[in-house]
Design a protein around this motif. Sequence first.
Motif, PDB file in Angstrom:
ATOM      1  N   ALA A  66      11.667 -19.077  -6.049  1.00 50.17           N
ATOM      2  CA  ALA A  66      11.401 -19.248  -4.623  1.00 50.17           C
ATOM      3  C   ALA A  66      12.430 -18.519  -3.767  1.00 50.17           C
ATOM      4  N   LEU A  67      13.553 -18.126  -4.363  1.00 51.23           N
ATOM      5  CA  LEU A  67      14.614 -17.455  -3.607  1.00 51.23           C
ATOM      6  C   LEU A  67      14.373 -15.956  -3.477  1.00 51.23           C
ATOM      7  N   MET A  68      13.277 -15.464  -4.024  1.00 52.40           N
ATOM      8  CA  MET A  68      12.991 -14.041  -3.937  1.00 52.40           C
ATOM      9  C   MET A  68      12.313 -13.725  -2.609  1.00 52.40           C
ATOM     10  N   ALA A  69      12.761 -12.659  -1.993  1.00 49.11           N
ATOM     11  CA  ALA A  69      12.293 -12.340  -0.654  1.00 49.11           C
ATOM     12  C   ALA A  69      10.908 -11.710  -0.623  1.00 49.11           C
ATOM     13  N   THR A  70      10.448 -11.177  -1.753  1.00 43.37           N
ATOM     14  CA  THR A  70       9.136 -10.545  -1.784  1.00 43.37           C
ATOM     15  C   THR A  70       8.361 -11.026  -2.998  1.00 43.37           C
ATOM     16  N   THR A  71       7.059 -10.868  -2.956  1.00 44.07           N
ATOM     17  CA  THR A  71       6.237 -11.141  -4.130  1.00 44.07           C
ATOM     18  C   THR A  71       5.767  -9.827  -4.717  1.00 44.07           C
ATOM     19  N   SER A  72       5.859  -9.699  -6.043  1.00 42.04           N
ATOM     20  CA  SER A  72       5.421  -8.459  -6.682  1.00 42.04           C
ATOM     21  C   SER A  72       3.941  -8.212  -6.446  1.00 42.04           C
ATOM     22  N   LEU A  73       3.203  -9.262  -6.076  1.00 43.44           N
ATOM     23  CA  LEU A  73       1.771  -9.119  -5.837  1.00 43.44           C
ATOM     24  C   LEU A  73       1.461  -8.378  -4.535  1.00 43.44           C
ATOM     25  N   ALA A  74       2.511  -8.052  -3.767  1.00 44.98           N
ATOM     26  CA  ALA A  74       2.305  -7.260  -2.555  1.00 44.98           C
ATOM     27  C   ALA A  74       2.155  -5.777  -2.868  1.00 44.98           C
ATOM     28  N   ALA A  75       2.520  -5.375  -4.078  1.00 47.66           N
ATOM     29  CA  ALA A  75       2.396  -3.970  -4.461  1.00 47.66           C
ATOM     30  C   ALA A  75       0.921  -3.570  -4.526  1.00 47.66           C
ATOM     31  N   GLU A  76       0.627  -2.362  -4.097  1.00 49.43           N
ATOM     32  CA  GLU A  76      -0.760  -1.899  -4.071  1.00 49.43           C
ATOM     33  C   GLU A  76      -1.367  -1.925  -5.475  1.00 49.43           C
ATOM     34  N   GLY A  77      -2.498  -2.592  -5.595  1.00 52.28           N
ATOM     35  CA  GLY A  77      -3.179  -2.657  -6.872  1.00 52.28           C
ATOM     36  C   GLY A  77      -2.639  -3.696  -7.830  1.00 52.28           C
ATOM     37  N   ARG A  78      -1.551  -4.354  -7.458  1.00 57.90           N
ATOM     38  CA  ARG A  78      -0.916  -5.298  -8.380  1.00 57.90           C
ATOM     39  C   ARG A  78      -1.776  -6.549  -8.592  1.00 57.90           C
ATOM     40  N   GLY A  79      -2.503  -6.980  -7.548  1.00 56.69           N
ATOM     41  CA  GLY A  79      -3.324  -8.179  -7.674  1.00 56.69           C
ATOM     42  C   GLY A  79      -4.369  -8.037  -8.762  1.00 56.69           C
ATOM     43  N   LEU A  92       9.175  -2.606  -5.103  1.00 54.27           N
ATOM     44  CA  LEU A  92       9.008  -3.090  -3.735  1.00 54.27           C
ATOM     45  C   LEU A  92      10.354  -3.203  -3.031  1.00 54.27           C
ATOM     46  N   ASP A  93      11.320  -3.771  -3.731  1.00 52.79           N
ATOM     47  CA  ASP A  93      12.648  -3.930  -3.139  1.00 52.79           C
ATOM     48  C   ASP A  93      13.261  -2.578  -2.806  1.00 52.79           C
ATOM     49  N   ALA A  94      13.074  -1.608  -3.700  1.00 54.65           N
ATOM     50  CA  ALA A  94      13.608  -0.272  -3.465  1.00 54.65           C
ATOM     51  C   ALA A  94      12.941   0.396  -2.269  1.00 54.65           C
ATOM     52  N   ALA A  95      11.670   0.035  -2.047  1.00 49.64           N
ATOM     53  CA  ALA A  95      10.927   0.616  -0.927  1.00 49.64           C
ATOM     54  C   ALA A  95      11.220  -0.116   0.390  1.00 49.64           C
ATOM     55  N   GLY A  96      11.988  -1.204   0.310  1.00 50.32           N
ATOM     56  CA  GLY A  96      12.391  -1.914   1.530  1.00 50.32           C
ATOM     57  C   GLY A  96      11.291  -2.755   2.134  1.00 50.32           C
ATOM     58  N   TYR A  97      10.470  -3.382   1.300  1.00 56.43           N
ATOM     59  CA  TYR A  97       9.409  -4.254   1.821  1.00 56.43           C
ATOM     60  C   TYR A  97      10.018  -5.423   2.565  1.00 56.43           C
ATOM     61  N   GLY A  98       9.149  -6.108   3.363  1.00 50.80           N
ATOM     62  CA  GLY A  98       9.581  -7.225   4.196  1.00 50.80           C
ATOM     63  C   GLY A  98       9.893  -8.465   3.403  1.00 50.80           C
ATOM     64  N   THR A  99       9.977  -9.592   4.089  1.00 59.40           N
ATOM     65  CA  THR A  99      10.471 -10.818   3.486  1.00 59.40           C
ATOM     66  C   THR A  99       9.399 -11.866   3.263  1.00 59.40           C
ATOM     67  N   ASP A 100       8.119 -11.517   3.378  1.00 60.92           N
ATOM     68  CA  ASP A 100       7.062 -12.490   3.091  1.00 60.92           C
ATOM     69  C   ASP A 100       7.053 -12.791   1.604  1.00 60.92           C
ATOM     70  N   ILE A 101       7.085 -14.055   1.255  1.00 61.09           N
ATOM     71  CA  ILE A 101       7.117 -14.426  -0.148  1.00 61.09           C
ATOM     72  C   ILE A 101       5.721 -14.524  -0.719  1.00 61.09           C
TER      73      ILE A 101
END
Length: 217
Positions: free
Chosen positions: A155-168, A208-217
């Motif tokens: 829960a302490l992670m700032a992003t979800t890997s599922l935000a990556a394009e096509g990841r879902g 995602l982190d390297a690309a500087g995505y936002g903080t929505d979990i």
Amino acid sequence: MKDLKPTNKDAYALILDAIDVGVYKPGDRLVESELAERFGVSRTPIREALQRLETQSLLSRDGRSLIVASLNHNQLAELYVVRGELEGLAARLAARHATEEEVRVLRDMVQEDKALIGDPKAMSRANRRFHKQVHLASHNRYLVQQLDLVHRSMALMATTSLAAEGRGEKALEEHAAIVDAIAAGDGDAAYEALRSHISIAFEARLRLDAAGYGTDI
């Protein structure tokens, strides 16, 4: 019948859930009085819940204030190593012990979650439900307890890997492979499928982190 007073566990669960769904994000300050008002709980159980969360390293000190902790790169990598091993073990045990009903529930989750593709937050919640169901299908209470601790830290992670394009879409394909292995009673295949799933998710999160995505979990 008298209303039941909130317990320490209630306050703890309320705060933990708020962190888990992103109401409070890494770096946010948690104020005892504000939490008590938000959740309708007295300050004593809130104070005890905050102390418990700090002990579990989900909160950290910033001067005299408590803030939601964050994970640095090394901590993130360490967490994924532990998660991969424990989740893989859960899948291996599920292949041995899952009932037909549990397997059907897992298959239904994969099918139903297809409707959530394109909504990372909803997919993230569904993903947690799926993994929890695999944990329970292991029928090992001690492993489930350890995985609960790991997922609290997630829960302490700032992003979800599922935000990556096509990841879902890809994640659901991986979920389906995990269920197939469990249904076949193939513990080795179930272990490898879930380990691979976690590894791919970690790589997606790093990108995602390297690309500087936002903080929505």
